[in-house]
Design an enzyme around this catalytic site. Structure first.
Site, PDB file in Angstrom:
ATOM      1  N   ASP A 121     -20.087 -26.093  29.981  1.00  0.00           N
ATOM      2  CA  ASP A 121     -20.127 -25.157  28.814  1.00  0.00           C
ATOM      3  C   ASP A 121     -21.016 -24.932  27.798  1.00  0.00           C
ATOM      4  O   ASP A 121     -21.804 -25.677  28.451  1.00  0.00           O
ATOM      5  CB  ASP A 121     -18.525 -25.133  28.171  1.00  0.00           C
ATOM      6  N   ASP A 144     -22.427 -25.176  24.067  1.00  0.00           N
ATOM      7  CA  ASP A 144     -21.858 -24.765  22.341  1.00  0.00           C
ATOM      8  C   ASP A 144     -23.035 -24.008  21.690  1.00  0.00           C
ATOM      9  O   ASP A 144     -23.787 -24.964  21.827  1.00  0.00           O
ATOM     10  CB  ASP A 144     -21.725 -26.492  22.667  1.00  0.00           C
ATOM     11  N   ASP A 199     -26.802 -38.583  19.341  1.00  0.00           N
ATOM     12  CA  ASP A 199     -27.063 -39.744  20.307  1.00  0.00           C
ATOM     13  C   ASP A 199     -28.300 -40.034  20.554  1.00  0.00           C
ATOM     14  O   ASP A 199     -29.242 -41.116  20.929  1.00  0.00           O
ATOM     15  CB  ASP A 199     -25.904 -40.326  21.844  1.00  0.00           C
TER      16      ASP A 199
END
Length: 451
Positions: free
Chosen positions: A72, A74, A152
């Site tokens: 996907d 984002d 992260d």
């Protein structure tokens, strides 16, 4: 200078940090705009036309640079969730820990997030952490620089602008990807306390991308592993599902053991890694799942978890039969299923639908021994027959079931009506002959059955 030093020590960015990013042109990275989905490009164009910043961010950029196809796309923007919602006809705000917007364009849904800011003491009521440092609420917005510092790993802090085809790289993520290194942004201990799931994510990304975890990020994992017990079961289940359906499940599970993330923390992994009787079966199940992912075929979570927990069900069933005085073996089999799922549910929030699929697959296994009369036809009509049949073949391949049984069901499944009738009659005759042999054996032994 002092604020920047403190920020580096604490492993987080403050709102005043001013990190100059590297702007990497398409000639160096090679990522073309037509590799981005049409819906994602349209979302970014709409936001940019409204005067906002907008970029493809995170996993999609990382995977494309690594030569993988993203699942996907984002988008990250400086528009607030409400501003994003107002910019599209089909858009809705979701999320409590951190609000995001789902934008619908055609059949595709694009996840749009606002740049995140610092969630420390100066975040007020919009940011909240627990006593162990885990972030509970995170609706704190900031700049792109702050957003990059909040991500992260460096390979996840990459922003791609389809309009100019540049990559904005604040933390040398492109270089780390080229050097096959998974490096944490900021102090790993602080980042793991913020979100312990990052320890599992480190293992998954390293296996998926063929990266080595940077020693600074790897060292604290074993000693901080117990923080995973503080993660809500639903989030843990989602991350475990991603790990097991990554296409590299065998490698992931092996590395979870190496990092000490399996024992006592995730009962499912205890079963997978500490149950020698079912080890071959489990490895075959994971290898089959990895192959399906690589071939672009769908993976059933119910089938996957049923495979991983099958030998735990058998062990529990045997223990119940040993201790039971009156309940039938059939009743105890279903009791064993329920108890195994209940134990897993304490750590992993296995959904009711998936648990139902698992039990349907398990319940069919003893019935595959019944191949005479109407029973075979009845099994064939079961809604979960195909999944149960595939499960049977996996057991056959592992040497757990006689190959003759798997072959019979394969022939029966693909036979025409006349051939099926012949197979069932033949099986009925074989069953009768076996019963006669058993009776003769009993008489020959001098043991008579009494009422």
């Amino acid at each position: 200078m002092i604020r920047k030093f403190i920020s580096r020590v604490l492993g987080r960015s403050t709102p005043t940090d001013a990190v100059e990013p590297a702007i990497i042109p398409v000639e160096q990275h090679g990522l073309q705009r037509d590799q981005i989905s049409r819906a994602c490009r349209r979302t970014i164009e709409t936001l940019q036309e409204s005067g906002y910043q907008a970029y493809v961010v995170g996993g999609a950029v990382r995977d494309l640079l690594a030569g993988l196809t993203p699942k996907d796309f984002d988008v990250a923007t400086n528009a607030t969730p409400e501003q994003v919602r107002q910019s599209f006809r089909r858009a809705r705000i979701i999320g409590r820990r951190f609000q995001i917007v789902h934008v619908g364009i055609g059949a595709e849904t694009i996840e749009v997030t606002t740049f995140r800011g610092h969630h420390g003491d100066d975040a007020g009521s919009h940011g909240q952490v627990d006593e162990q440092g885990r972030v509970l609420r995170d609706n704190v917005f900031g700049s792109q620089s702050e957003d990059a510092a909040r991500r992260d790993f460096t390979v996840n802090a990459l922003y791609y602008d389809p309009a100019c085809e540049n990559i904005v790289d604040y933390h040398h993520g492109v270089a780390d990807l080229q050097q096959k290194t998974l490096r944490m942004i900021g102090d790993p201990r602080t980042r793991y306390r913020e979100d312990p799931v990052r320890m599992l994510r480190a293992v998954r990304l390293a296996a998926k991308l063929g990266l080595s975890i940077d020693p600074a990020a790897r060292r604290p994992i074993r000693e901080m592993a117990d923080l995973i017990g503080n993660v809500p079961p639903s989030r843990l289940f989602d991350e475990m599902l991603k790990l097991l359906t990554s296409g590299h499940a065998v490698r992931c599970v092996s590395q979870l053991r190496e990092e000490g993330l399996h024992r006592g923390l995730l009962p499912l992994l205890d079963v997978i890694l500490e149950h020698p009787v079912g080890e071959r079966f489990v490895i075959l199940a994971l290898e089959t799942t990895d192959q399906r992912v690589r071939e672009g075929k769908p993976v059933s979570p119910g089938f996957l978890f049923a495979s991983l927990l099958w030998h735990e069900v058998l062990a529990k069933w045997a223990a119940l039969q040993k201790d039971a005085e009156s309940p039938s073996s059939h009743v105890l089999f279903f009791q064993a299923m329920d108890e195994v799922i209940e134990v897993q549910g304490e750590k992993l929030a296995i959904t009711r639908r998936i648990a139902g699929d698992m039990k349907d697959i398990w319940a069919l296994q003893p019935r595959f021994q019944q191949r005479s009369g109407k029973r075979a036809y009845g099994i064939l009509q079961q809604p979960r027959f195909k999944a149960g049949y595939d499960f049977l073949l996996l057991r056959t391949l592992a040497g757990e079931v006689e190959s003759e049984i798997g072959n019979w069901w394969t022939d029966f499944l693909h036979a025409d009506d006349e051939s099926r009738a012949s197979m069932v009659l033949g099986q009925a005759g074989e069953t009768t002959r076996k019963r006669r042999r058993r009776r003769r054996s009993v008489r020959a032994s001098g043991v008579e059955k009494t009422d």
